[in-house]
Design a protein around this motif. Sequence first.
Motif, PDB file in Angstrom:
ATOM      1  N   THR A  67       0.834  -1.214   0.000  1.00 21.19           N
ATOM      2  CA  THR A  67       0.000   0.000   0.000  1.00 21.19           C
ATOM      3  C   THR A  67       0.863   1.256   0.000  1.00 21.19           C
ATOM      4  O   THR A  67       1.859   1.347   0.718  1.00 21.19           O
ATOM      5  N   ASN A  68       0.466   2.224  -0.856  1.00 18.22           N
ATOM      6  CA  ASN A  68       1.176   3.502  -1.033  1.00 18.22           C
ATOM      7  C   ASN A  68       2.600   3.321  -1.562  1.00 18.22           C
ATOM      8  O   ASN A  68       3.469   4.144  -1.315  1.00 18.22           O
ATOM      9  N   MET A 119      -2.945   2.049  -4.124  1.00 21.21           N
ATOM     10  CA  MET A 119      -3.571   3.033  -3.248  1.00 21.21           C
ATOM     11  C   MET A 119      -4.146   2.375  -1.995  1.00 21.21           C
ATOM     12  O   MET A 119      -4.370   1.164  -1.957  1.00 21.21           O
ATOM     13  N   ASN A 120      -4.423   3.227  -1.023  1.00 20.21           N
ATOM     14  CA  ASN A 120      -5.044   2.755   0.204  1.00 20.21           C
ATOM     15  C   ASN A 120      -6.509   2.438  -0.086  1.00 20.21           C
ATOM     16  O   ASN A 120      -7.145   3.103  -0.870  1.00 20.21           O
ATOM     17  N   LYS A 126      -5.340   0.565  -8.099  1.00 20.90           N
ATOM     18  CA  LYS A 126      -3.998   0.900  -8.598  1.00 20.90           C
ATOM     19  C   LYS A 126      -4.042   2.086  -9.549  1.00 20.90           C
ATOM     20  O   LYS A 126      -4.923   2.146 -10.414  1.00 20.90           O
ATOM     21  N   LEU A 141      -7.230   5.025 -12.783  1.00 17.77           N
ATOM     22  CA  LEU A 141      -7.371   4.236 -11.554  1.00 17.77           C
ATOM     23  C   LEU A 141      -8.049   2.920 -11.924  1.00 17.77           C
ATOM     24  O   LEU A 141      -9.194   2.919 -12.403  1.00 17.77           O
ATOM     25  N   TRP A 196      -8.237   9.451 -13.637  1.00 23.86           N
ATOM     26  CA  TRP A 196      -7.654  10.060 -12.435  1.00 23.86           C
ATOM     27  C   TRP A 196      -7.799  11.579 -12.563  1.00 23.86           C
ATOM     28  O   TRP A 196      -7.392  12.165 -13.552  1.00 23.86           O
TER      29      TRP A 196
END
Length: 444
Positions: A67-68, A119-120, A126, A141, A196
């Motif tokens: 994540t991140n 991403m969280n 993603k 995204l 996005w």
Amino acid sequence: LALANGDRIKDKQRSRNSFVVDMDKKLAAENLLEELSSYHGAIIRQMKQMVDVYIKLAELETRREDTNKRIQLPREIRCLRQLELVPVVTATVPIDCTCQYNEGSFPYFKGLAESVMVMNGINAPKVVECFGSDGHKYRQLAKSGNDDLRQDAVMEQFFGLVNTFLRNHRDTWKRRLGVRTYKVVPFTPSAGILEWVDGTVPLGDYLIGSTRNGGAHGRYGIGDWSFLKCREHMSNVKDKRIAFQEVCENFRPVLHYFFLERFLQPAYWFEKRLAYTRSVAASSMVGYIVGLGDRHAMNILIDQATAEVVHIDLGVAFEQGLMLKTPERVPFRLTRDIIDGMGVTGVEGVFRRCCEKTLSVMRTNKEALLTIVEVFIHDPLYKWALSPLKALQRQKEMDDDLETGLEGPEDEYEGNKDAERALIRVKQKLDGYEGGEMRSVHGQ
């Protein structure tokens, strides 16, 4: 293609009511694709290639520790190169009335970047960069999981239609009223791609920071309670009204600093504050008509260049928020920080006038708007009345039903009744029926 992929659902989601596979429609879509292939084989083949890669990307398994972080894409996804017949799915391609689309008339797909940002979020979406033939990198995204992106896609279509009406009316065109939209492209019932929205920040991130203990409230609310203390106080004190009033006294709104920090010239500051107020007004009225819920501070973005707001995550609509454990009773988000951004007149000025103009245009065009709503409310592909939110609510009822042997047609009949109720409520709002009586636009 999305219809033909109607049964491409992960095993763990197959049992969930919100993902409905209509085999007749799937077969019809497959036959249509086959027929199109006999005339346009190359285009259809390239489109299928691209969609397959995007589905694999959306469903790519990641670990919690990713994540991140940026992760390398598998070779099968990376190796897809130039597809000169397929446009970038999130690019805006102007309609050519001659239908003579050629290589130069749209940016075509030239491949994906070698790595993605995870991403969280519960389904770890993603962020990927898609290369267009025009030299631009389009950030997208890729999402897969419990959200059916078809509802988001249709809501964006509804927003687009409202924008057309607002552009065609003199008063609303003059004020540049409209709802910010973005592309949503579903590929299966549980996977798809979203555009996005570059240059934006979630209101929640600006106000309290990603760690929930900083942001503008941390910078400017000297002596105020922290966000976490406010949350704690609300849950510990029995009388919620008293608790809320105490929180208001100790946690002052700070959104007006957004404009002071970013727009240093007075004329520029005034222009952007005006754009923000108009944008909040238009999106609030459109959200009210379609019963858009789940408007927490992470689902409303603010554009750092134009100061317009952008609403994301549109899965809770048609007043489904009323089905939550704590029902959402508000028509749209108008909290103290939102009002603080509007300046000294607050809601009594530009905001109210823009709300009235937007609502008036929607009421004038109610037949067209109702037609669109009716089409997707009755869409048999998505039992929106049994969305993930409602599924949680009704879990106990369904367990009881299993014990009494209730099944099938009743459930479908309930869905139809829910659809009817939702449609009636939208019609009432467009007729000005609020609080038990018919009202003028001003009264509403």
